[in-house]
Design a protein around this motif. Structure first.
Motif, PDB file in Angstrom:
ATOM      1  N   THR A   1       0.827  -1.199   0.000  1.00  0.00           N
ATOM      2  CA  THR A   1       0.000   0.000   0.000  1.00  0.00           C
ATOM      3  C   THR A   1       0.862   1.250   0.000  1.00  0.00           C
ATOM      4  OG1 THR A   1      -0.170  -0.154   2.412  1.00  0.00           O
ATOM      5  CG2 THR A   1      -1.992  -1.044   1.139  1.00  0.00           C
ATOM      6  N   ILE A   2       0.383   2.272  -0.694  1.00  0.00           N
ATOM      7  CA  ILE A   2       1.020   3.587  -0.687  1.00  0.00           C
ATOM      8  C   ILE A   2       0.097   4.520   0.082  1.00  0.00           C
ATOM      9  CG2 ILE A   2       1.841   5.512  -2.088  1.00  0.00           C
ATOM     10  CD1 ILE A   2       1.528   2.263  -3.815  1.00  0.00           C
ATOM     11  N   TRP A   3       0.589   5.053   1.184  1.00  0.00           N
ATOM     12  CA  TRP A   3      -0.211   5.911   2.056  1.00  0.00           C
ATOM     13  C   TRP A   3       0.028   7.365   1.667  1.00  0.00           C
ATOM     14  CZ3 TRP A   3      -2.282   4.339   7.269  1.00  0.00           C
ATOM     15  CH2 TRP A   3      -2.475   2.950   7.335  1.00  0.00           C
TER      16      TRP A   3
ATOM     17  N   ARG B   1      -3.728  11.075  -4.303  1.00  0.00           N
ATOM     18  CA  ARG B   1      -4.023   9.793  -4.963  1.00  0.00           C
ATOM     19  C   ARG B   1      -4.138   9.978  -6.479  1.00  0.00           C
ATOM     20  NH1 ARG B   1      -9.071   6.947  -5.615  1.00  0.00           N
ATOM     21  NH2 ARG B   1     -10.071   8.311  -4.086  1.00  0.00           N
TER      22      ARG B   1
ATOM     23  N   ARG C   1      -1.334   8.350  -8.928  1.00  0.00           N
ATOM     24  CA  ARG C   1      -1.874   7.353  -9.853  1.00  0.00           C
ATOM     25  C   ARG C   1      -1.498   7.717 -11.292  1.00  0.00           C
ATOM     26  NH1 ARG C   1      -8.114   6.472  -9.392  1.00  0.00           N
ATOM     27  NH2 ARG C   1      -7.543   4.927  -7.818  1.00  0.00           N
TER      28      ARG C   1
ATOM     29  N   PHE D   1      -3.785   2.428  -2.901  1.00  0.00           N
ATOM     30  CA  PHE D   1      -3.564   3.690  -2.204  1.00  0.00           C
ATOM     31  C   PHE D   1      -4.447   3.753  -0.960  1.00  0.00           C
ATOM     32  CE2 PHE D   1      -2.327   4.959  -6.550  1.00  0.00           C
ATOM     33  CZ  PHE D   1      -1.092   5.530  -6.283  1.00  0.00           C
TER      34      PHE D   1
ATOM     35  N   GLU E   1      -3.218  -1.557 -10.100  1.00  0.00           N
ATOM     36  CA  GLU E   1      -3.831  -1.117  -8.852  1.00  0.00           C
ATOM     37  C   GLU E   1      -4.905  -2.124  -8.448  1.00  0.00           C
ATOM     38  OE1 GLU E   1      -6.119   2.802  -6.969  1.00  0.00           O
ATOM     39  OE2 GLU E   1      -5.301   2.886  -9.003  1.00  0.00           O
TER      40      GLU E   1
ATOM     41  N   GLU F   1      -5.656   6.712   1.906  1.00  0.00           N
ATOM     42  CA  GLU F   1      -5.640   8.121   2.290  1.00  0.00           C
ATOM     43  C   GLU F   1      -5.719   8.231   3.819  1.00  0.00           C
ATOM     44  OE1 GLU F   1      -8.839  10.022   0.245  1.00  0.00           O
ATOM     45  OE2 GLU F   1      -8.341   9.081  -1.686  1.00  0.00           O
TER      46      GLU F   1
END
Length: 635
Positions: free
Chosen positions: A421-423, A430, A434, A462, A456, A464
């Motif tokens: 995951t990318i926080w 995002r 992306r 992602f 994805e 948030e």
């Protein structure tokens, strides 16, 4: 349901039918499919089709009646032999009865030519009766007076041909329907035979004349159980061998369909390695063989069930790409990872000639319907008459609701985790990241050998965290033992965290760096909007010009360093006249920093101006490479 005419409004290219078990959604879909296979335009089960819906062509039989009546009268006026006139009258009756008995008024190009051939046979029969002695004589040897009448007769026939052929549209000459049931497989289960004395068959089952002994077990079962008649255009995957063999040995335009399908599989599932699908016969056994790159080919059923399922779901799209295509699918999510469900929907959207009707229990497909509302409509289904099973209450769902999740039986535990995951802080970040990843993967600017594309919701997602709320997570130490922070590792243990540089947060950034090491990145500029290059920023601001303004005037020339460390909302009014653009942001003063009013709209506009890799700033490129390497490491 529109009670005035029993039509569903607001149909779209992709239409999702949801409902609880036994709500009737599957029965409705089958009834609609069955009626689509045999209908007039005016009798379509779905009326009010909007501009995104499929258009197809139906020729009314009345046209053929009128054309043939005109043809018959013209021919008869040239005849003198009573037997010839009688034969014409007889054939005219046969022709008209044939049209009257047609259950479907659809006339394809192939059927048009069959009609012409039939009329030409009538012409020949009548002509040979009128001129029996000349039946086997060369036309050029006809006596002059007969040749003139003969040429007039031929002209009448030619006029008929031209009028009928003119009814064939240049495009969309035919439409296809395909039903993909939940029972589907690329494996063949062998033949079977139903012995009627062991089953209690109703009379309507018995009279269908099924040949139950063949190699399409699932298809026969579907026909028998769902439709009580044999229907050809049901695709279970069992006859894929025959379809592949036909395409592989067809003309170039047909072979190209299979090549396009192989490229689709290569791009989405096999890292752009060449994919080949062949229908081969070994030891009298027919089998589909699959080859990936330099690997040795193998039977297709050795692929994972998810890939096999996506092959069944998407093959009809490519095989019927050149015609208007109605496709009916029950539960496409079976065997499909959520990320594959995304690929399936994205693939459907790439076929504008296809209109899909889908029953589903998948909350992931619903999620995709929110992202792609311009292409997808969602309907909830309930039966209103349990005895008939053919009356349904259909409601259009215009926005997400807990009621919809209840219909699907979705609970909070219904979560699929991706590999990493990318926080990021919020929606703007995002959308930007992306887009950055999409550009990097489309262009491979570093010319990496055997470059891999990641998806994805399969390879990464992602998350948030909403700005200051990062302090609530266990990335940071909490001195209050009674109120511990949320343990991020219980959600995802493979994390890449990105934060804005926000002034006055240096201690927090230091702690995050210590906690996450290389998996943490703090922007070198002030915030995400400061990553935009001067060119992209200028084009974005132009999109917000006021009505009546021809060109947005910029007050000065500027470079990236002029706004890298400055709030972008504050910088906007340094470079552009307030008279030229709508009010985008609040004005900063001594007590507060200016803020962009509609950050989401600003972000979406900026993203549309990012087209190629060179549109990105150097820091944008740097962080994109770091994200890609992180994803690569965890996949």
């Amino acid at each position: 349901m529109d009670n005035s005419n029993d039509t569903i409004l607001e149909l779209n290219q992709i239409n999702l039918f949801i409902g609880s078990n036994n709500s009737g959604k599957s029965r409705l879909t089958r009834e609609v499919f069955k009626s689509f296979t045999n209908c007039r335009l005016d009798d379509l089960p779905f009326g009010g089709l909007n501009e995104n819906s499929i258009r197809f062509y139906l020729t009314p039989n009345d046209d053929l009646f009128s054309y043939f009546t005109e043809f018959s009268k013209s021919i008869q006026s040239k005849l003198s032999n009573e037997n010839a006139i009688g034969k014409l009258t007889e054939q005219k009756t046969i022709f008209e009865n044939t049209l009257k008995n047609k259950e479907c008024d659809f006339v394809s190009e192939n059927e048009i030519h069959k009609v012409i051939q039939f009329v030409e046979k009538i012409f020949a029969k009548v002509l040979y009766i009128e001129y029996p002695k000349l039946q086997y004589t060369n036309e050029s040897k006809f006596p002059k007076e007969i040749r003139g009448v003969f040429n007039e007769l031929k002209k009448i026939l030619l006029d008929f041909r031209q009028k009928v052929i003119a009814r064939i549209p240049k495009n969309n000459q035919v439409f296809r329907t395909t039903f993909i049931p939940p029972h589907r497989s690329l494996r063949k289960f062998g033949s079977f035979k139903i012995e009627e004395d062991k089953y209690s068959f109703s009379e309507e089952h018995k009279i269908t004349g099924f040949d139950y002994y063949n190699n399409e077990t699932l298809k026969e079962r579907v026909c028998f159980d769902y439709f009580i008649e044999e229907i050809e255009n049901i695709f279970t995957g069992e006859d894929l061998f025959d379809k592949i063999k036909v395409l592989r040995n067809s003309k170039e335009e047909e072979r190209q369909k299979l090549i396009d399908f192989e490229c689709f599989l290569s791009k989405n599932f096999f890292n752009n390695q060449k994919v080949e699908i062949n229908a081969l016969t070994h030891n009298n056994e027919d089998e589909i063989y699959f080859k990936i790159g330099a690997e040795k080919e193998f039977p297709i059923f050795n692929l994972g069930d998810g890939i096999q399922s996506i092959i069944i779901l998407t093959f009809p799209l490519f095989a019927q790409a050149d015609v208007e295509n109605f496709i009916f699918i029950e539960e496409p999510e079976l065997f499909l990872h959520p990320g594959m469900q995304r690929i399936f929907i994205e693939t459907l959207r790439e076929f504008p000639n296809t209109q899909a009707f889908i029953t589903t229990h998948s909350n992931h497909l619903l999620d995709l319907s929110i992202e792609n509302s311009q292409n997808i409509s969602v309907f909830s289904i309930n039966k209103t008459n349990a005895d008939q099973n053919k009356s349904f209450e259909i409601r259009t769902i215009t926005e997400p609701s807990f009621e919809v999740l209840d219909l699907l039986g979705v609970k909070n535990s219904s979560v699929f985790l991706t590999n990493c995951t990318i926080w990021i802080e919020g929606i703007s970040e995002r959308l930007y990241f992306r887009k950055f990843l999409e550009m990097y993967q489309n262009e491979n600017p570093d010319n990496i050998e055997n470059f891999k594309r990641y998806k994805e919701d399969i390879n990464y997602s992602f998350i948030e965290y909403s700005g200051a709320n990062i302090a609530h997570w266990s990335f940071l130490e909490n001195s209050d033992e009674n109120f511990p922070n949320i343990n991020y590792s219980s959600i995802s243990n493979r994390i890449f965290l990105i934060t804005d540089r926000d002034t006055g947060k240096q201690l927090r950034h230091s702690k995050l760096q210590k906690s996450l090491g290389d998996n943490y990145y703090c922007l070198d500029c002030l915030e995400i909007e400061n990553l935009l290059t001067p060119k992209v920023l200028k084009e974005t601001l132009k999109a917000f010009k006021r009505k009546g303004v021809d060109n947005v005037s910029f007050l000065k020339e500027y470079s990236y360093s002029d706004y890298k460390d400055k709030p972008i909302a504050e910088f906007i009014y340094e470079i552009v006249s307030l008279d030229d653009i709508v009010k985008l942001a609040s004005i900063s003063d001594e007590n507060k920093t200016g803020k962009i009013y509609n950050k989401s709209q600003f972000t979406k506009t900026a993203v549309r101006n990012l087209n190629i890799w060179s549109d990105l700033s150097e820091e944008s490129k740097c962080i994109t490479r770091l994200i890609y390497k992180f994803i690569e490491k965890n996949n």
